[in-house]
Design a protein around this motif. Structure first.
Motif, mmCIF file in Angstrom:
data_model
loop_
_atom_site.group_PDB
_atom_site.id
_atom_site.type_symbol
_atom_site.label_atom_id
_atom_site.label_comp_id
_atom_site.label_asym_id
_atom_site.label_seq_id
_atom_site.Cartn_x
_atom_site.Cartn_y
_atom_site.Cartn_z
ATOM 1 N N ASN A 48 -13.556 5.774 -12.133
ATOM 2 C CA ASN A 48 -13.018 5.253 -10.876
ATOM 3 C C ASN A 48 -13.919 4.164 -10.317
ATOM 4 O O ASN A 48 -13.454 3.185 -9.733
ATOM 5 N N ALA A 49 -15.225 4.354 -10.476
ATOM 6 C CA ALA A 49 -16.168 3.352 -9.969
ATOM 7 C C ALA A 49 -16.006 2.034 -10.706
ATOM 8 O O ALA A 49 -16.131 0.952 -10.129
ATOM 9 N N ILE A 50 -15.690 2.123 -12.010
ATOM 10 C CA ILE A 50 -15.493 0.901 -12.798
ATOM 11 C C ILE A 50 -14.143 0.268 -12.476
ATOM 12 O O ILE A 50 -14.023 -0.940 -12.274
ATOM 13 N N ASN A 51 -13.118 1.129 -12.415
ATOM 14 C CA ASN A 51 -11.753 0.624 -12.238
ATOM 15 C C ASN A 51 -11.460 0.166 -10.832
ATOM 16 O O ASN A 51 -10.571 -0.633 -10.594
ATOM 17 N N ALA A 52 -12.163 0.720 -9.853
ATOM 18 C CA ALA A 52 -11.855 0.389 -8.456
ATOM 19 C C ALA A 52 -13.115 0.065 -7.685
ATOM 20 O O ALA A 52 -13.450 0.720 -6.719
ATOM 21 N N PRO A 53 -13.852 -0.988 -8.068
ATOM 22 C CA PRO A 53 -15.128 -1.291 -7.410
ATOM 23 C C PRO A 53 -14.985 -1.774 -5.993
ATOM 24 O O PRO A 53 -15.898 -1.639 -5.199
ATOM 25 N N LEU A 54 -13.838 -2.346 -5.640
ATOM 26 C CA LEU A 54 -13.674 -2.915 -4.300
ATOM 27 C C LEU A 54 -12.826 -2.050 -3.395
ATOM 28 O O LEU A 54 -12.449 -2.466 -2.317
ATOM 29 N N LEU A 55 -12.504 -0.846 -3.833
ATOM 30 C CA LEU A 55 -11.618 0.012 -3.050
ATOM 31 C C LEU A 55 -12.322 0.493 -1.797
ATOM 32 O O LEU A 55 -13.405 1.068 -1.876
ATOM 33 N N PRO A 56 -11.779 0.233 -0.588
ATOM 34 C CA PRO A 56 -12.428 0.691 0.640
ATOM 35 C C PRO A 56 -12.386 2.202 0.742
ATOM 36 O O PRO A 56 -11.484 2.844 0.225
ATOM 37 N N SER A 57 -13.385 2.741 1.435
ATOM 38 C CA SER A 57 -13.443 4.188 1.595
ATOM 39 C C SER A 57 -12.254 4.660 2.409
ATOM 40 O O SER A 57 -11.800 3.990 3.330
ATOM 41 N N GLY A 58 -11.745 5.823 2.065
ATOM 42 C CA GLY A 58 -10.607 6.388 2.798
ATOM 43 C C GLY A 58 -9.273 5.992 2.242
ATOM 44 O O GLY A 58 -8.238 6.444 2.706
ATOM 45 N N THR A 80 -7.218 2.181 7.808
ATOM 46 C CA THR A 80 -7.783 1.772 9.100
ATOM 47 C C THR A 80 -6.836 0.852 9.860
ATOM 48 O O THR A 80 -6.807 0.848 11.088
ATOM 49 N N SER A 81 -6.024 0.071 9.116
ATOM 50 C CA SER A 81 -5.094 -0.849 9.775
ATOM 51 C C SER A 81 -3.972 -0.102 10.477
ATOM 52 O O SER A 81 -3.412 -0.591 11.461
ATOM 53 N N ARG A 82 -3.627 1.077 9.973
ATOM 54 C CA ARG A 82 -2.564 1.873 10.609
ATOM 55 C C ARG A 82 -2.943 2.295 12.022
ATOM 56 O O ARG A 82 -2.078 2.580 12.847
ATOM 57 N N GLU A 83 -4.235 2.359 12.280
ATOM 58 C CA GLU A 83 -4.705 2.792 13.603
ATOM 59 C C GLU A 83 -4.907 1.628 14.556
ATOM 60 O O GLU A 83 -5.280 1.831 15.712
ATOM 61 N N ASN A 84 -4.685 0.413 14.078
ATOM 62 C CA ASN A 84 -4.826 -0.768 14.928
ATOM 63 C C ASN A 84 -3.769 -0.728 16.037
ATOM 64 O O ASN A 84 -2.574 -0.663 15.754
ATOM 65 N N VAL A 208 -4.972 -4.972 3.375
ATOM 66 C CA VAL A 208 -4.220 -4.305 2.313
ATOM 67 C C VAL A 208 -5.062 -4.236 1.054
ATOM 68 O O VAL A 208 -5.928 -5.095 0.816
ATOM 69 N N VAL A 209 -4.824 -3.196 0.288
ATOM 70 C CA VAL A 209 -5.481 -3.041 -1.007
ATOM 71 C C VAL A 209 -4.489 -3.448 -2.089
ATOM 72 O O VAL A 209 -3.390 -2.887 -2.172
ATOM 73 N N VAL A 210 -4.855 -4.442 -2.871
ATOM 74 C CA VAL A 210 -3.995 -4.906 -3.963
ATOM 75 C C VAL A 210 -4.513 -4.288 -5.262
ATOM 76 O O VAL A 210 -5.655 -4.525 -5.666
ATOM 77 N N VAL A 211 -3.684 -3.469 -5.882
ATOM 78 C CA VAL A 211 -4.044 -2.808 -7.140
ATOM 79 C C VAL A 211 -3.299 -3.490 -8.279
ATOM 80 O O VAL A 211 -2.074 -3.564 -8.264
ATOM 81 N N LEU A 222 -9.392 -6.291 -1.728
ATOM 82 C CA LEU A 222 -9.025 -6.126 -0.318
ATOM 83 C C LEU A 222 -8.624 -7.479 0.242
ATOM 84 O O LEU A 222 -9.351 -8.458 0.094
ATOM 85 N N MET A 223 -7.432 -7.554 0.848
ATOM 86 C CA MET A 223 -6.938 -8.816 1.393
ATOM 87 C C MET A 223 -6.464 -8.626 2.829
ATOM 88 O O MET A 223 -6.116 -7.513 3.239
ATOM 89 N N THR A 224 -6.462 -9.724 3.573
ATOM 90 C CA THR A 224 -5.935 -9.706 4.939
ATOM 91 C C THR A 224 -4.553 -10.355 4.944
ATOM 92 O O THR A 224 -4.366 -11.433 4.386
ATOM 93 N N LYS A 225 -3.601 -9.673 5.554
ATOM 94 C CA LYS A 225 -2.240 -10.194 5.657
ATOM 95 C C LYS A 225 -1.901 -10.407 7.126
ATOM 96 O O LYS A 225 -2.049 -9.506 7.951
ATOM 97 N N GLU A 226 -1.449 -11.623 7.454
ATOM 98 C CA GLU A 226 -1.034 -11.927 8.829
ATOM 99 C C GLU A 226 0.454 -11.622 8.965
ATOM 100 O O GLU A 226 1.291 -12.275 8.348
#
Length: 365
Positions: A48-58, A80-84, A208-211, A222-226
């Motif tokens: 998982n550490a190799i396959n998902a190095p940029l995955l945010p916690s949670g 975290t964005s759901r709680e915005n 958003v997390v793009v897999v 990890l990307m930001t979507k407006e």
């Protein structure tokens, strides 16, 4: 007489030794299994550490996300964005709007992901907004049937939106897979294009997390979507006119236009001992617009039809919308601006409304 030593055999002692031997073997087996599980867990953690190095916690990658086709991708909303608060506000505004539009259909939406993915709600909403009837099955339970309905609905939507500059940020697969970001993009575009009587919160962005799957390995980013910008910018995608040109290329002439409009409205409002000095702010609650229409059309507007001293945003929107109705009754075209834009002190929208009055009533006494 010497003989072989006598060995005392105690059945209970023999049983205890046998049990100890069994427990020892069992214990060894358990230890080996525990170590094997630890090694397996460690291996999985390393993978998982190799396959998902940029995955945010949670953020959880669900099993279906690991079953992606080669070069395919899936987008997931960062928790975290759901709680915005602004994101939650956007969801509520969109849900309330859909329920208001589909009230006669007795459709109640509570969750955009769960209620929009099969195409039924989107079909009814588009038909209500556009006045078009789509040739689709009313109820579809199978995945194939749902995707066929979505295909028909989205083709109709895209045919309407594309010519006006909207970028298509949704697809049959993204909607059907309950991609909330894609669903929101679609609903925001529909709301703005059909000038929904709502106020969308501005500048709402989410993480958003793009897999993606590349050579059998999951890659994440990890990307930001407006989701929304300003109302003016979103409306500007399909509404460019002389005032856009004026504001963009000849701002020095703007004051000349404003002065002419102020002179025009004061010529009539002065009859009620009222005077305007700021166009965008003094017309924002709708009161002056209503009174101006009464003066231009030479009738008295009953006070019970509007809020003379509006306090809430909703009361101000009611007033401006009522003024728009009076304009249409007077033979004018429906204003391009939305009541919410005038209430929000949008200068361009206010200028459009007043200029429309000016061109139709400039010769009125």
């Amino acid at each position: 007489m010497s003989g072989a030593p006598t060995v005392s055999t105690n059945p209970q002692t023999a049983k205890m030794k046998k049990d100890e031997s069994f427990l020892g073997k069992l214990g060894g087996t358990l230890v080996r299994k525990k170590k094997s599980k630890e090694v397996s867990d460690l291996h999985e953690e390393g993978k998982n550490a190799i396959n998902a190095p940029l995955l945010p916690s949670g953020t959880d990658i669900h099993p279906e996300d690991t079953l992606l086709e080669e070069n395919a991708e899936r987008i997931m909303l960062d928790p975290t964005s759901r709680e915005n608060p602004k994101f939650k506000d956007l969801l509520k505004v969109l849900i309330d709007w859909i329920n208001s539009e589909l009230e006669e259909e007795r459709i109640i939406v509570k969750d955009l992901e769960e209620d929009c993915y099969d195409g039924q709600v989107l079909q009814k909403l588009f038909e209500k907004l556009s006045g078009r009837k789509l040739n689709v099955a009313e109820v579809t339970q199978s995945e194939i049937g749902q995707k066929q309905k979505l295909q028909t609905v989205l083709e109709a939507v895209n045919d309407v939106l594309r010519p006006h500059g909207w970028t298509v940020e949704w697809s049959v697969d993204s909607i059907h897979s309950k991609n909330l970001v894609a669903i929101i993009y679609l609903l925001v575009a529909l709301a703005m294009h059909f000038q929904a009587p709502i106020r969308l919160p501005e500048h709402v962005s989410v993480q958003v997390v793009v897999v993606k799957k590349r050579e059998g390995i999951l890659q994440t980013a990890l990307m930001t979507k407006e989701l929304t910008s300003t109302t003016e910018m979103m409306m500007g995608r399909f509404e460019r006119d002389a005032f856009d040109t004026l504001l963009d290329h000849a701002p020095d002439k703007l004051n000349v236009v404003k002065t002419s409009l102020i002179t025009f409205v004061n010529k009539h409002l002065n009859k009620l001992n009222l005077e305007v000095t700021e166009l965008e702010s003094q017309f924002a609650d709708g009161v002056y617009l209503i009174l101006l229409m009464g003066l231009l059309e030479d009738y008295f507007v009953p006070l019970y039809n509007f809020f003379l001293t509006p306090e809430s945003f909703e009361q101000k929107v009611h007033n401006v919308a009522f003024a728009f109705e009076l304009m249409q009754e007077g033979g004018l075209k429906k204003p391009k601006a939305r009541p919410e834009d005038v209430v929000n002190l949008n200068l361009k929208s206010t200028l459009r409304v007043l200029y429309n009055l000016f061109t139709n009533y400039k010769t009125s006494a």
